[in-house]
Design an enzyme around this catalytic site. Structure first.
Site, PDB file in Angstrom:
ATOM      1  N   ASP A 161      15.979  -2.328  18.496  1.00  0.00           N
ATOM      2  CA  ASP A 161      14.528  -2.218  18.811  1.00  0.00           C
ATOM      3  C   ASP A 161      14.282  -0.871  19.200  1.00  0.00           C
ATOM      4  O   ASP A 161      13.226  -0.417  19.810  1.00  0.00           O
ATOM      5  CB  ASP A 161      13.806  -2.943  19.477  1.00  0.00           C
ATOM      6  CG  ASP A 161      12.469  -3.574  18.604  1.00  0.00           C
ATOM      7  OD1 ASP A 161      12.591  -3.205  17.410  1.00  0.00           O
ATOM      8  OD2 ASP A 161      11.801  -4.370  19.321  1.00  0.00           O
TER       9      ASP A 161
ATOM     10  N   CYS B 112       8.518  -3.000 -10.438  1.00  0.00           N
ATOM     11  CA  CYS B 112       7.629  -3.797  -9.742  1.00  0.00           C
ATOM     12  C   CYS B 112       6.590  -3.114  -8.804  1.00  0.00           C
ATOM     13  O   CYS B 112       7.354  -2.188  -8.012  1.00  0.00           O
ATOM     14  CB  CYS B 112       8.655  -5.014  -8.959  1.00  0.00           C
ATOM     15  SG  CYS B 112       7.701  -6.038  -7.994  1.00  0.00           S
TER      16      CYS B 112
ATOM     17  N   CYS C 247       4.180  -5.641  -4.039  1.00  0.00           N
ATOM     18  CA  CYS C 247       3.826  -5.669  -2.542  1.00  0.00           C
ATOM     19  C   CYS C 247       2.796  -4.302  -2.483  1.00  0.00           C
ATOM     20  O   CYS C 247       1.949  -4.825  -1.472  1.00  0.00           O
ATOM     21  CB  CYS C 247       5.159  -5.027  -1.833  1.00  0.00           C
ATOM     22  SG  CYS C 247       6.172  -3.690  -2.320  1.00  0.00           S
TER      23      CYS C 247
ATOM     24  N   CYS D  55      -1.712  -0.074   8.418  1.00  0.00           N
ATOM     25  CA  CYS D  55      -1.014  -1.439   8.477  1.00  0.00           C
ATOM     26  C   CYS D  55      -1.567  -2.320   9.430  1.00  0.00           C
ATOM     27  O   CYS D  55      -1.886  -2.325  10.771  1.00  0.00           O
ATOM     28  CB  CYS D  55       0.519  -1.256   8.770  1.00  0.00           C
ATOM     29  SG  CYS D  55       1.470  -2.605   8.573  1.00  0.00           S
TER      30      CYS D  55
ATOM     31  N   CYS E 202       1.654  -9.337  10.138  1.00  0.00           N
ATOM     32  CA  CYS E 202       1.427  -9.567   8.804  1.00  0.00           C
ATOM     33  C   CYS E 202       2.894  -9.709   7.889  1.00  0.00           C
ATOM     34  O   CYS E 202       3.565  -8.743   8.099  1.00  0.00           O
ATOM     35  CB  CYS E 202       0.628  -8.252   8.359  1.00  0.00           C
ATOM     36  SG  CYS E 202       0.367  -8.270   6.474  1.00  0.00           S
TER      37      CYS E 202
ATOM     38  N   CYS F 205       7.142 -10.898  -2.242  1.00  0.00           N
ATOM     39  CA  CYS F 205       8.284 -10.027  -2.994  1.00  0.00           C
ATOM     40  C   CYS F 205       9.261 -10.865  -3.839  1.00  0.00           C
ATOM     41  O   CYS F 205       9.917 -12.188  -3.228  1.00  0.00           O
ATOM     42  CB  CYS F 205       8.997  -9.209  -1.808  1.00  0.00           C
ATOM     43  SG  CYS F 205      10.332  -8.540  -2.688  1.00  0.00           S
TER      44      CYS F 205
HETATM   45 FE1  SF4 Z   1       8.627  -5.500  -5.726  1.00  0.00          FE
HETATM   46 FE2  SF4 Z   1       9.711  -6.325  -3.708  1.00  0.00          FE
HETATM   47 FE3  SF4 Z   1      10.308  -4.033  -4.473  1.00  0.00          FE
HETATM   48 FE4  SF4 Z   1       8.063  -4.638  -3.608  1.00  0.00          FE
HETATM   49  S1  SF4 Z   1       9.695  -4.533  -2.585  1.00  0.00           S
HETATM   50  S2  SF4 Z   1       8.536  -3.551  -5.271  1.00  0.00           S
HETATM   51  S3  SF4 Z   1       7.511  -6.727  -4.191  1.00  0.00           S
HETATM   52  S4  SF4 Z   1      10.722  -6.040  -5.544  1.00  0.00           S
HETATM   53 FE1  SF4 Z   2       0.289  -4.117   4.059  1.00  0.00          FE
HETATM   54 FE2  SF4 Z   2       0.789  -6.172   5.606  1.00  0.00          FE
HETATM   55 FE3  SF4 Z   2       2.901  -5.174   4.772  1.00  0.00          FE
HETATM   56 FE4  SF4 Z   2       1.396  -3.804   6.658  1.00  0.00          FE
HETATM   57  S1  SF4 Z   2       2.874  -5.607   7.044  1.00  0.00           S
HETATM   58  S2  SF4 Z   2       2.113  -2.917   4.776  1.00  0.00           S
HETATM   59  S3  SF4 Z   2      -0.698  -4.319   6.013  1.00  0.00           S
HETATM   60  S4  SF4 Z   2       1.018  -6.043   3.448  1.00  0.00           S
END
Ligand code: SF4
Ligand code: SF4
Length: 374
Positions: free
Chosen positions: A130, A187, A190, A209, A235, A242
């Site tokens: 960490d 993709c 996310c 974030c 989060c 994904c």
């Molecule tokens: Fe897609 Fe996962 Fe790559 Fe994001 S991290 S672009 S959701 S494959």
């Molecule tokens: Fe976005 Fe949540 Fe991922 Fe942070 S943890 S980048 S707010 S989806």
């Protein structure tokens, strides 16, 4: 069997999902990310002036020859709350298990004792558990433990991104592992799913974030409060969507699930969380380094975002009696979001008694900018 293979076999026996070895050379990718963030003024608290201290293994251990990185996989969180009328918050999956810091440190120490016995000489080494999210992941990448996805998470074969990372730097020369290749292709799930637009490919803007926001102390800027939704801690959205994470580990791992935490605590319970209640519920969890005031504040923001009228008496009580000005301010904001006549009365009454300037400003802002229904 090679020393490197014996090391990995012992790591697996200790419960690590993956052990990798890398050269103790500069973490070039982490340096580039930190430099780019510094140039853009992103969260100076996370970007130290002297970047080489975070990215040069020779600064951690002069004469270092190898990095050994480990990944501990964690499965689904325990006991999701059954659906009911109770307003409930969200706690990130990793925080529903025993604190991983000690779990990884203890295992790493045993692993290094094993390595010392096997090498037949004393070894200089230093733990890197960490150090920071950016650096932990970059060390793991350099040691061939996994590869980055566009969501900035490190993906490990067989566990997805549901892993917790640790590493040591050592003076023992070891043969490095090859880097892991991962191609997200076209993709963008996310990036599209992130509610705050915090993601750019392979980078997280910590200023946006939600996970970072839930952990900060003090009042959050108004524009960040709505983006929290009902998050109490962390989060998982960019991991949940994904495809690389589909079907990833369901079976119990080495980390003990904490039934007292739960992934969906009642927001009304969290709103009144005492010091004692915090320790009983979260002392063993990885969120134990924060305190009950942050969870009370996040619960107030979440209740404001849910706009649940039944929360008004509890929020009014916090507004009048919570010892933390931050929590009183959060309760004022939440009452303004709920916007019922009872919420307005509570704000007006408090304005007549509140002495703290910051809370008075929150009260006035809630009375003028609240979502009043008439
Ligand atoms: Fe897609 Fe996962 Fe790559 Fe994001 S991290 S672009 S959701 S494959
Ligand atoms: Fe976005 Fe949540 Fe991922 Fe942070 S943890 S980048 S707010 S989806």
């Amino acid at each position: 069997m090679r020393l490197e293979d014996r090391l990995k076999a012992e790591g697996r026996r200790l419960g690590f999902h993956r052990v990798g070895i890398g050269p103790a050379t500069e973490l070039r990718r982490a340096r580039e990310v930190l430099q780019a963030q510094q140039a853009r003024g992103i969260d100076p608290a996370f970007v130290p002036k002297e970047i080489s201290l975070r990215t040069d293994p020779q600064r951690w251990l002069p004469g270092a020859r190898s990095l050994i990185a480990v990944a501990l996989a964690y499965p689904r969180p325990p006991r999701p709350a059954p659906p009911d009328r109770e307003p409930r918050g969200l706690i990130a999956r990793y925080a529903c298990f025993e604190d991983y810091h000690a779990a990884i440190e203890n295992r790493l120490e045993r692993l290094m004792r094993f390595l010392e016995d096997e090498a037949g000489r004393p070894i200089a080494w230093r733990s890197l558990v960490d150090t920071s999210p950016a650096v932990d992941r970059a060390v793991a990448e350099q040691a061939g433990v996994g590869a980055f996805g566009k969501n900035g998470c490190l993906f490990v074969e067989g566990a997805g991104s549901w892993v917790l990372l640790g590493a040591v730097v050592t003076d023992l020369p070891l043969e490095p592992d090859p880097p892991v290749e991962l191609d997200c292709g076209a993709c963008t799930r996310c990036l599209d799913a992130c509610p705050t637009g915090a993601l750019e490919p392979y980078q997280v803007n910590s200023r946006l974030c939600i996970s970072e926001a839930t952990q900060l102390r003090g009042p959050l800027p108004p524009e960040r409060r709505a983006s929290l939704g009902r998050s109490l801690w962390g989060c998982d959205i960019c991991q949940q969507v994904c495809p690389w994470n589909r079907g990833m580990p369901e079976e119990p791992g080495p980390l003990q699930p904490l039934s007292q935490v739960g992934a969906n605590p009642s927001l009304l319970e969290m709103l009144t969380l005492s010091r004692r209640g915090f320790l009983e519920r979260f002392a063993q969890s990885a969120l134990n380094w924060r305190d009950e005031k942050v969870l009370r504040r996040n619960a107030a923001y979440a209740l404001g975002n849910l706009r649940r009228a039944e929360a008004v008496p509890a929020l009014a009580e916090r507004l009048a009696h919570d010892p933390s000005p931050t929590v009183r301010g959060a309760a004022a904001w939440a009452l303004g979001q709920i916007g019922t006549p009872e919420a307005r009365r509570a704000l007006e009454e408090r304005l007549a008694h509140e002495a703290d300037e910051g809370v008075r400003a929150e009260l006035e802002a809630a009375l003028t900018a609240g979502r009043w229904s008439g």
